[in-house]
Motif scaffolding. Sequence first.
Motif, PDB file in Angstrom:
ATOM      1  N   MET A   1      29.966  41.456  36.884  1.00  0.00           N
ATOM      2  CA  MET A   1      30.329  41.863  36.107  1.00  0.00           C
ATOM      3  C   MET A   1      28.749  43.251  35.383  1.00  0.00           C
ATOM      4  O   MET A   1      28.790  44.187  35.689  1.00  0.00           O
ATOM      5  CB  MET A   1      30.518  42.050  34.948  1.00  0.00           C
ATOM      6  N   TYR A   2      27.896  42.218  34.696  1.00  0.00           N
ATOM      7  CA  TYR A   2      26.635  43.353  35.175  1.00  0.00           C
ATOM      8  C   TYR A   2      25.626  43.632  35.462  1.00  0.00           C
ATOM      9  O   TYR A   2      25.449  44.412  35.705  1.00  0.00           O
ATOM     10  CB  TYR A   2      25.430  42.815  33.867  1.00  0.00           C
TER      11      TYR A   2
ATOM     12  N   PRO B   1      23.430  49.123  37.146  1.00  0.00           N
ATOM     13  CA  PRO B   1      22.955  50.500  38.112  1.00  0.00           C
ATOM     14  C   PRO B   1      23.882  51.519  37.533  1.00  0.00           C
ATOM     15  O   PRO B   1      24.343  52.543  38.212  1.00  0.00           O
ATOM     16  CB  PRO B   1      23.574  49.048  39.273  1.00  0.00           C
ATOM     17  N   ALA B   2      25.546  50.949  38.020  1.00  0.00           N
ATOM     18  CA  ALA B   2      26.589  52.069  37.700  1.00  0.00           C
ATOM     19  C   ALA B   2      26.337  53.486  36.414  1.00  0.00           C
ATOM     20  O   ALA B   2      26.339  54.301  36.692  1.00  0.00           O
ATOM     21  CB  ALA B   2      28.101  51.291  38.089  1.00  0.00           C
ATOM     22  N   MET B   3      25.709  52.472  35.252  1.00  0.00           N
ATOM     23  CA  MET B   3      25.581  52.955  34.332  1.00  0.00           C
ATOM     24  C   MET B   3      24.386  54.051  34.372  1.00  0.00           C
ATOM     25  O   MET B   3      24.790  55.301  33.526  1.00  0.00           O
ATOM     26  CB  MET B   3      25.504  52.133  32.855  1.00  0.00           C
ATOM     27  N   GLN B   4      23.551  53.327  35.168  1.00  0.00           N
ATOM     28  CA  GLN B   4      22.392  54.389  35.289  1.00  0.00           C
ATOM     29  C   GLN B   4      22.771  55.145  36.260  1.00  0.00           C
ATOM     30  O   GLN B   4      22.309  56.529  36.144  1.00  0.00           O
ATOM     31  CB  GLN B   4      20.499  53.486  35.835  1.00  0.00           C
ATOM     32  N   ARG B   5      22.668  55.018  37.055  1.00  0.00           N
ATOM     33  CA  ARG B   5      23.468  56.211  38.371  1.00  0.00           C
ATOM     34  C   ARG B   5      24.903  57.163  37.717  1.00  0.00           C
ATOM     35  O   ARG B   5      24.176  58.594  37.835  1.00  0.00           O
ATOM     36  CB  ARG B   5      24.957  55.808  39.302  1.00  0.00           C
TER      37      ARG B   5
ATOM     38  N   TRP C   1      36.518  46.720  37.138  1.00  0.00           N
ATOM     39  CA  TRP C   1      37.240  45.744  37.642  1.00  0.00           C
ATOM     40  C   TRP C   1      37.199  44.156  37.700  1.00  0.00           C
ATOM     41  O   TRP C   1      37.718  43.641  37.257  1.00  0.00           O
ATOM     42  CB  TRP C   1      37.569  46.109  39.363  1.00  0.00           C
ATOM     43  N   LYS C   2      35.251  44.064  37.964  1.00  0.00           N
ATOM     44  CA  LYS C   2      34.697  42.891  37.269  1.00  0.00           C
ATOM     45  C   LYS C   2      34.852  43.042  36.237  1.00  0.00           C
ATOM     46  O   LYS C   2      34.781  41.558  35.086  1.00  0.00           O
ATOM     47  CB  LYS C   2      33.424  42.822  38.071  1.00  0.00           C
ATOM     48  N   ALA C   3      34.754  43.719  34.859  1.00  0.00           N
ATOM     49  CA  ALA C   3      34.746  43.381  33.512  1.00  0.00           C
ATOM     50  C   ALA C   3      35.840  43.616  33.113  1.00  0.00           C
ATOM     51  O   ALA C   3      36.615  42.194  31.804  1.00  0.00           O
ATOM     52  CB  ALA C   3      34.376  44.701  32.940  1.00  0.00           C
TER      53      ALA C   3
ATOM     54  N   VAL D   1      40.574  38.531  44.166  1.00  0.00           N
ATOM     55  CA  VAL D   1      40.919  39.918  44.042  1.00  0.00           C
ATOM     56  C   VAL D   1      41.448  40.562  43.478  1.00  0.00           C
ATOM     57  O   VAL D   1      40.959  42.288  43.924  1.00  0.00           O
ATOM     58  CB  VAL D   1      42.877  39.038  44.287  1.00  0.00           C
ATOM     59  N   GLN D   2      41.183  40.656  41.863  1.00  0.00           N
ATOM     60  CA  GLN D   2      41.019  42.345  40.929  1.00  0.00           C
ATOM     61  C   GLN D   2      39.775  42.298  41.343  1.00  0.00           C
ATOM     62  O   GLN D   2      38.931  43.393  40.662  1.00  0.00           O
ATOM     63  CB  GLN D   2      41.457  41.159  39.736  1.00  0.00           C
ATOM     64  N   ALA D   3      37.984  41.490  41.644  1.00  0.00           N
ATOM     65  CA  ALA D   3      36.916  42.579  41.674  1.00  0.00           C
ATOM     66  C   ALA D   3      37.660  42.672  42.646  1.00  0.00           C
ATOM     67  O   ALA D   3      35.752  43.978  43.152  1.00  0.00           O
ATOM     68  CB  ALA D   3      36.134  41.247  41.346  1.00  0.00           C
ATOM     69  N   THR D   4      37.404  42.464  43.986  1.00  0.00           N
ATOM     70  CA  THR D   4      36.871  43.620  45.021  1.00  0.00           C
ATOM     71  C   THR D   4      38.554  44.793  45.178  1.00  0.00           C
ATOM     72  O   THR D   4      38.539  45.648  45.549  1.00  0.00           O
ATOM     73  CB  THR D   4      37.550  42.388  46.529  1.00  0.00           C
ATOM     74  N   VAL D   5      39.957  43.700  45.720  1.00  0.00           N
ATOM     75  CA  VAL D   5      40.658  45.339  46.592  1.00  0.00           C
ATOM     76  C   VAL D   5      41.984  45.608  45.187  1.00  0.00           C
ATOM     77  O   VAL D   5      42.351  46.116  45.166  1.00  0.00           O
ATOM     78  CB  VAL D   5      41.559  44.505  47.721  1.00  0.00           C
ATOM     79  N   ASN D   6      41.810  44.615  44.003  1.00  0.00           N
ATOM     80  CA  ASN D   6      42.609  44.699  42.897  1.00  0.00           C
ATOM     81  C   ASN D   6      43.647  45.505  43.214  1.00  0.00           C
ATOM     82  O   ASN D   6      44.453  46.374  42.460  1.00  0.00           O
ATOM     83  CB  ASN D   6      41.794  45.937  41.841  1.00  0.00           C
ATOM     84  N   ARG D   7      44.689  44.210  44.111  1.00  0.00           N
ATOM     85  CA  ARG D   7      46.226  45.093  44.359  1.00  0.00           C
ATOM     86  C   ARG D   7      46.827  43.969  43.125  1.00  0.00           C
ATOM     87  O   ARG D   7      47.732  43.237  43.176  1.00  0.00           O
ATOM     88  CB  ARG D   7      46.290  44.269  45.835  1.00  0.00           C
TER      89      ARG D   7
END
Length: 144
Positions: free
Chosen positions: A24-25, A30-34, A60-62, A109-115
Motif C-alpha cells: 500500500m505505501y 510515490p502516487a502522492m508525490q506525483r 485498491w491496495k489501501a 485480485v483486489q489489488a490488481t484487476v479488482n473485478r
Amino acid sequence: MDNNAILGPVATLALWSMIMWVWMYATRIPAMQRAKIDAAKLVGGTGKGLDDLLPAEVQWKAHNYNHLMEQPTVFYAVALALAIGGMGGGLNAQLAWGYVALRIVHSLVQATVNRVMWRFGIFALASLALIALCVHAFIGFVLH
C-alpha cells in the motif's frame, strides 16, 4: 493431532496483512508525490480522502488492507480460541488454511484487476470456511 496447527494460518494471515501494508505505501507514497500532495500539510482526514486524489489502482491496495482489518478479526479470535481449547488441528486447521489462502487470493485480485464479482466469489468461499470454524468453536465450547 497438533492442536496448535491452526496457529500457522494465523501467523500467515498476520504476515500477509503486513505485506499488504508495505505494498500500500510502496504505491501510495510515490502516487502522492506525483499528485503533488504534501503529506506534511495534511491535517485530519482519513485514507478515504485520497480516493478523489489518487488513481484507483493505487487506492485498491489501501482498500484491501482495510478489508484485512475487518472480517479477519473474527478469524483471529476463533482460531486462537480453537487452539487454546485444544481444537486447532485436523479439519479446523485445514479450514483455517483454506480461509487464509482465499483471503490472499482475494487481496491479489483486489489489488490488481479488482473485478468485483471475482472478489465476491472468493470472499464468499472464504466466509464459508470462517463460518465453519465459528460453528466448530460454538459446538466445542457451548454445546460440548
